[in-house]
Design a protein around this motif. Structure first.
Motif, mmCIF file in Angstrom:
data_model
loop_
_atom_site.group_PDB
_atom_site.id
_atom_site.type_symbol
_atom_site.label_atom_id
_atom_site.label_comp_id
_atom_site.label_asym_id
_atom_site.label_seq_id
_atom_site.Cartn_x
_atom_site.Cartn_y
_atom_site.Cartn_z
ATOM 1 N N VAL A 37 1.616 5.505 -8.468
ATOM 2 C CA VAL A 37 1.350 6.862 -8.005
ATOM 3 C C VAL A 37 1.234 6.834 -6.479
ATOM 4 N N GLU A 38 2.160 7.478 -5.813
ATOM 5 C CA GLU A 38 2.192 7.518 -4.349
ATOM 6 C C GLU A 38 0.889 8.070 -3.786
ATOM 7 N N GLY A 39 0.271 7.328 -2.872
ATOM 8 C CA GLY A 39 -0.935 7.783 -2.191
ATOM 9 C C GLY A 39 -2.219 7.619 -2.971
#
Length: 105
Positions: A37-39
């Protein structure tokens, strides 16, 4: 998935993050849930694991099974904390894993 199978790595997270073992367990679970999951936050300490692969196993479990996995880890550390931490201090992963295996029987 049994969180007790990753007890050594959870202890690694606790040491790296300077948190108690219960918080580290939750950080490990967050790493599973946040994998890919980006970020999203990632808690260092057990960075050699393929969290993305493990995420599938975790997500395949329903909420009750996940709760039972968390409770199993808590029971292990409650009942064997002194022995486990002694093995950690000595760098004795084999002894540590033996305690985990015996407790899981």
């Amino acid at each position: 998935m049994k969180l007790t199978d990753y007890a050594w790595e959870i202890f690694d997270i606790a040491k790296e993050q300077d948190k108690d073992i219960g918080v580290a367990r939750d950080m490990f679970v967050a790493n599973l849930e946040n994998a890919g999951v980006e970020g999203a936050p990632h808690y260092a300490g057990a960075d050699g694991l393929d969290y993305t692969a493990l995420k599938g196993e975790w997500e395949a479990m329903d909420a009750q099974e996940q709760g039972e996995a968390k409770e199993g880890f808590t029971a292990l550390t409650r009942e064997h904390y002194q022995e486990l931490t002694a093995c950690r201090r000595e760098g004795d992963r084999e002894g540590f894993e033996a305690i985990v295996a015996e407790a899981g029987e």
